[in-house]
Scaffold this motif. Structure first.
Motif, mmCIF file in Angstrom:
data_model
loop_
_atom_site.group_PDB
_atom_site.id
_atom_site.type_symbol
_atom_site.label_atom_id
_atom_site.label_comp_id
_atom_site.label_asym_id
_atom_site.label_seq_id
_atom_site.Cartn_x
_atom_site.Cartn_y
_atom_site.Cartn_z
ATOM 1 N N ARG A 119 0.825 -1.209 0.000
ATOM 2 C CA ARG A 119 0.000 0.000 0.000
ATOM 3 C C ARG A 119 0.863 1.265 0.000
ATOM 4 N NH1 ARG A 119 -2.360 -3.072 4.076
ATOM 5 N NH2 ARG A 119 -1.787 -1.581 5.705
ATOM 6 N N LEU A 120 1.932 1.238 0.773
ATOM 7 C CA LEU A 120 2.811 2.407 0.858
ATOM 8 C C LEU A 120 3.505 2.678 -0.470
ATOM 9 C CD1 LEU A 120 4.448 1.601 4.314
ATOM 10 C CD2 LEU A 120 2.680 3.320 3.876
ATOM 11 N N LEU A 121 3.969 1.630 -1.125
ATOM 12 C CA LEU A 121 4.672 1.821 -2.393
ATOM 13 C C LEU A 121 3.733 2.352 -3.472
ATOM 14 C CD1 LEU A 121 7.041 -1.300 -2.533
ATOM 15 C CD2 LEU A 121 7.591 1.052 -1.878
ATOM 16 N N ILE A 122 2.470 1.952 -3.429
ATOM 17 C CA ILE A 122 1.500 2.519 -4.374
ATOM 18 C C ILE A 122 1.357 4.018 -4.125
ATOM 19 C CG2 ILE A 122 -0.933 2.557 -5.041
ATOM 20 C CD1 ILE A 122 -0.982 -0.475 -4.506
ATOM 21 N N THR A 123 1.267 4.407 -2.861
ATOM 22 C CA THR A 123 1.164 5.830 -2.517
ATOM 23 C C THR A 123 2.373 6.600 -3.012
ATOM 24 O OG1 THR A 123 -0.196 5.405 -0.560
ATOM 25 C CG2 THR A 123 1.055 7.466 -0.594
ATOM 26 N N ILE A 124 3.558 6.059 -2.779
ATOM 27 C CA ILE A 124 4.792 6.747 -3.183
ATOM 28 C C ILE A 124 4.901 6.802 -4.700
ATOM 29 C CG2 ILE A 124 7.304 6.706 -3.038
ATOM 30 C CD1 ILE A 124 6.899 5.062 -0.377
ATOM 31 N N ALA A 125 4.577 5.699 -5.363
ATOM 32 C CA ALA A 125 4.656 5.651 -6.824
ATOM 33 C C ALA A 125 3.771 6.716 -7.451
ATOM 34 C CB ALA A 125 4.261 4.259 -7.322
ATOM 35 N N ASN A 126 2.567 6.874 -6.905
ATOM 36 C CA ASN A 126 1.638 7.870 -7.441
ATOM 37 C C ASN A 126 2.064 9.287 -7.098
ATOM 38 O OD1 ASN A 126 -0.027 5.957 -8.612
ATOM 39 N ND2 ASN A 126 -1.343 5.774 -6.820
ATOM 40 N N GLY A 127 2.409 9.508 -5.840
ATOM 41 C CA GLY A 127 2.681 10.863 -5.378
ATOM 42 C C GLY A 127 3.995 11.430 -5.857
ATOM 43 N N LEU A 128 5.003 10.575 -6.071
ATOM 44 C CA LEU A 128 6.317 11.047 -6.515
ATOM 45 C C LEU A 128 6.610 10.671 -7.961
ATOM 46 C CD1 LEU A 128 8.532 10.340 -3.352
ATOM 47 C CD2 LEU A 128 7.304 12.429 -3.986
ATOM 48 N N ASN A 129 5.583 10.202 -8.666
ATOM 49 C CA ASN A 129 5.724 9.829 -10.073
ATOM 50 C C ASN A 129 6.861 8.820 -10.275
ATOM 51 O OD1 ASN A 129 5.143 9.802 -12.821
ATOM 52 N ND2 ASN A 129 6.495 11.538 -13.259
ATOM 53 N N LYS A 130 6.762 7.717 -9.550
ATOM 54 C CA LYS A 130 7.764 6.651 -9.652
ATOM 55 C C LYS A 130 7.047 5.322 -9.937
ATOM 56 C CE LYS A 130 11.159 8.818 -6.600
ATOM 57 N NZ LYS A 130 12.248 8.962 -7.606
ATOM 58 N N PRO A 131 6.503 5.166 -11.139
ATOM 59 C CA PRO A 131 5.738 3.953 -11.446
ATOM 60 C C PRO A 131 6.553 2.676 -11.351
ATOM 61 C CG PRO A 131 6.196 5.222 -13.451
ATOM 62 C CD PRO A 131 6.574 6.079 -12.302
ATOM 63 N N GLU A 132 7.868 2.791 -11.433
ATOM 64 C CA GLU A 132 8.712 1.594 -11.339
ATOM 65 C C GLU A 132 8.587 0.906 -9.976
ATOM 66 O OE1 GLU A 132 11.277 5.192 -10.189
ATOM 67 O OE2 GLU A 132 9.758 4.699 -11.690
ATOM 68 N N LEU A 133 8.156 1.637 -8.946
ATOM 69 C CA LEU A 133 7.974 1.030 -7.630
ATOM 70 C C LEU A 133 6.846 0.007 -7.632
ATOM 71 C CD1 LEU A 133 8.328 4.155 -5.292
ATOM 72 C CD2 LEU A 133 10.050 2.419 -5.807
ATOM 73 N N LEU A 134 5.935 0.121 -8.567
ATOM 74 C CA LEU A 134 4.815 -0.824 -8.637
ATOM 75 C C LEU A 134 5.269 -2.218 -9.027
ATOM 76 C CD1 LEU A 134 2.101 1.406 -10.335
ATOM 77 C CD2 LEU A 134 2.398 0.915 -7.904
ATOM 78 N N ASP A 135 6.451 -2.329 -9.633
ATOM 79 C CA ASP A 135 6.954 -3.661 -9.999
ATOM 80 C C ASP A 135 7.161 -4.525 -8.757
ATOM 81 O OD1 ASP A 135 6.907 -3.012 -12.666
ATOM 82 O OD2 ASP A 135 9.021 -2.434 -12.745
ATOM 83 N N ALA A 136 7.648 -3.923 -7.673
ATOM 84 C CA ALA A 136 7.823 -4.682 -6.425
ATOM 85 C C ALA A 136 6.467 -5.109 -5.870
ATOM 86 C CB ALA A 136 8.566 -3.831 -5.393
ATOM 87 N N VAL A 137 5.480 -4.240 -5.979
ATOM 88 C CA VAL A 137 4.137 -4.591 -5.504
ATOM 89 C C VAL A 137 3.594 -5.765 -6.304
ATOM 90 C CG1 VAL A 137 1.805 -3.751 -5.114
ATOM 91 C CG2 VAL A 137 3.748 -2.201 -4.809
ATOM 92 N N ARG A 138 3.733 -5.706 -7.622
ATOM 93 C CA ARG A 138 3.255 -6.820 -8.462
ATOM 94 C C ARG A 138 3.964 -8.116 -8.095
ATOM 95 N NH1 ARG A 138 3.930 -2.513 -12.386
ATOM 96 N NH2 ARG A 138 1.866 -1.794 -13.118
ATOM 97 N N LYS A 139 5.247 -8.026 -7.875
ATOM 98 C CA LYS A 139 6.016 -9.226 -7.543
ATOM 99 C C LYS A 139 5.519 -9.844 -6.241
ATOM 100 C CE LYS A 139 10.858 -10.746 -7.475
ATOM 101 N NZ LYS A 139 12.282 -10.300 -7.534
ATOM 102 N N ASN A 140 5.231 -9.013 -5.247
ATOM 103 C CA ASN A 140 4.718 -9.523 -3.978
ATOM 104 C C ASN A 140 3.307 -10.075 -4.119
ATOM 105 O OD1 ASN A 140 3.120 -8.560 -1.181
ATOM 106 N ND2 ASN A 140 4.990 -9.727 -0.893
ATOM 107 N N LEU A 141 2.475 -9.401 -4.872
ATOM 108 C CA LEU A 141 1.106 -9.889 -5.068
ATOM 109 C C LEU A 141 1.091 -11.207 -5.826
ATOM 110 C CD1 LEU A 141 -0.834 -6.593 -5.924
ATOM 111 C CD2 LEU A 141 -0.591 -7.733 -3.704
#
Length: 570
Positions: free
Chosen positions: A243-265
């Motif tokens: 959840r935190l990485l989604i917030t950071i990815a959106n707020g700081l324009n860092k979509p690459e952080l979502l790759d870690a979220v996908r990997k965990n999911l």
């Protein structure tokens, strides 16, 4: 998904509070046609929680604690107080809430904010009274959600909301100073602080916020090849990090952080028991071996199901709705803040229900066959679990009376074809006289460490566990070699709530049973685990050096070394 059918299936739990394990959604009659039915159900559930929290608030204006809320131990604290602000903001914002634009609730939220300001330290931090003081990360936990509450309050249109916003801004900006400089304890704390700074920066841009966020992000995300974060905390901190990485990815324009979220999911899909619980046995935090469902993952699965049009993630959302239900209401502010989450999920794809999956970095092997599954765990005294529907063998342990250190656990799990091997080697030495030239003058035993003494009569005990899959379940073979006549005990630890057959109660125990021979069974509702065959050479189930018995119905199989026995579960 048939959303209407999903909502209609849930009327039975209308009276449950969000803090209770409610398991379904409820329909809500409202004139607001914008929000989907499932979201209105969560709003109604939130109303019950708001009502409960309001009753816990200190109302005495002469009290120094005026506006604050207590926890279950009657301790006034910022976290309980912040909960009223968070949940209350959701209610004031939602037209389907009975507290929509409530002047009285707004006043109660305001004095709660003022209590937070009074308890906030000069450095901007707050305390987690159970353990952390002047705590930057615990401040971050509050700020992340209170910043969302600020936005909901601002958009609520409630009369005189400006006074609350001004006070809440004071608390948040003071906290922002602490978050820009303070330290952390654990890996996830980095992302808690960064996400909180991200939310603050969205509202009040500040170079100090983004600079500090970049410092933490420079350490890179702590995710391994399995798809698991460092703490391996599947119930609490892995989903939090998502959840935190989604917030950071959106707020700081860092979509690459979502790759870690996908990997965990993607990994988490293989950590699901047949009844919708999550595997927690390998956790390195306080959720180790707890019983929990997947409500904490609902937001990340839903967010990425919609963003990626991912049918497997949509299926996970469906499964979580059915098995965790209203417990996802703890994230109502996420759903209210992002209307894109109101969209229909994409068409679902089949989830993995038949697999063997190894997670070497977590020391875990998962074997699932539809309504039956098994988990093997390394570096853990509980090294085997077996679940068949609602019937649960929540642990298997083995111990011996070997020099007070005979609790079995294996450093690793080694696969040989269709067999998994766990081994342990123990030594039990005796010690010779201390070297004469090194003897202390005063005869102080503590000055004569054992590692200096020569060893003799060294006893050895090796235990090997072989696990195999059978046509109808699993087979566990335990064999020892080395020192003979050592008493041993094998524990089959079941979850409470079922009924046994084929076993005998061990006298003078709370819930301990012996399987002397043949097969036993354990049934919960329509589900039954059959286990055996048994062996019961003695009744000593409290072996010296073994862990205390768990507070759960436990069946023992006992014997002496050399011990070789096979137990089958089906």
């Amino acid at each position: 998904m048939d959303r209407r059918g999903f909502v209609k299936s849930s009327a039975a739990v209308l009276c449950a509070l969000p803090v209770l394990p409610a398991t379904h959604f409820v329909p809500v009659k409202t004139n607001d046609e914008k929000a989907p039915l499932w979201l209105k159900a969560l709003v109604q559930q939130n109303d019950l929680g708001v009502a409960s929290l309001r009753s816990l608030q200190v109302k005495d204006t002469n009290s120094k604690d005026f506006g604050g809320l207590m926890d279950a131990f009657d301790i006034l604290n910022p976290h309980s107080t912040a909960a009223l602000i968070q949940w209350g903001a959701c209610a004031l914002f939602s037209s389907s809430s009975r507290f929509y634009k409530s002047a009285q609730l707004l006043d109660e939220i305001n004095v709660a904010v003022l209590y937070l300001i009074r308890t906030q330290h000069e450095d901007g931090t707050i305390d987690l009274l159970s353990t952390n003081f002047h705590s930057t990360p615990d401040t971050g936990f509050l700020v992340k959600r209170l910043a969302m509450a600020y936005t909901l309050l601002d958009k609520s249109g409630t009369a005189d909301v400006e006074k609350v916003l001004a006070n809440l801004k004071t608390f948040l900006l003071r906290a922002g100073t602490a978050l820009s400089t303070g330290g952390i304890h654990t890996p996830n704390h980095r992302w808690v602080v960064t996400a909180a700074l991200t939310k603050l920066n969205e509202r009040w841009p500040n170079p100090a916020y983004t600079a500090r966020a970049e410092q933490w992000l420079a350490e890179k995300i702590d995710i391994d090849k399995d798809g698991q974060y460092n703490e391996k905390s599947t119930f609490i901190y892995s989903s939090l990090t998502d959840r935190l990485l989604i917030t950071i990815a959106n707020g700081l324009n860092k979509p690459e952080l979502l790759d870690a979220v996908r990997k965990n999911l993607n990994m988490t899909m293989y950590y699901v028991h047949p009844n919708g619980e999550i595997v927690t046995d390998a956790s390195g935090r306080q959720d180790k071996a707890v019983i929990g469902t997947l409500e904490n993952y609902y937001y990340p699965y839903r967010y990425l199901a919609l963003k990626d049009q991912n049918g497997e993630y949509a299926a996970m959302c469906e499964m979580i709705e059915k098995t965790a239900g209203l417990k996802i209401g703890g994230f109502l502010d996420y759903f209210l803040s992002d209307t894109s989450l109101w969209n229909e999920l994409p068409a679902t794809k089949l989830l993995p229900l038949n697999y063997i999956r190894t997670f070497p970095n977590s020391g875990l092997v998962r074997i699932r066959r539809n309504e039956r599954d098994c988990t093997l765990i390394a570096n853990n005294p509980v090294w085997f679990t077996f679940m068949k529907g609602n019937a649960v063998l929540q642990g298997m342990r083995f111990a011996s009376s070997f020099f007070g250190k005979g609790q079995f656990q294996a450093e690793k799990i080694v696969q040989h074809g269709n067999v998994w091997e766990l081994t342990q080697k123990l030594e039990g030495p005796y010690f010779q006289p201390y070297p004469k030239e090194q003897l202390p003058d005063d005869g102080d035993w503590d000055k004569m460490p054992r590692n200096v003494r020569p060893q003799s009569e060294i006893q050895l005990l090796e235990t090997k566990v072989l696990v195999r899959e059978t046509e109808n379940g699993m087979e566990v073979e335990i064999a020892t070699s080395g020192t003979e006549r050592v008493p041993v005990a094998l524990e089959l630890i079941f979850r409470a709530g079922g009924t046994f057959t084929g076993i005998s109660k061990i006298e003078n125990t709370k819930d301990a049973w012996l399987l002397k021979s043949g097969a036993g069974s354990y049934s919960v509702q329509k589900d039954t685990i059959t286990f055996g065959h048994g062996t019961g050479s003695h009744k000593n189930i409290s072996l010296r050096g073994a862990l205390p018995a768990m507070d759960a119905p436990t069946v023992y199989l006992t014997g002496f070394t050399p011990f070789r026995h096979v137990v089958r579960f089906s």
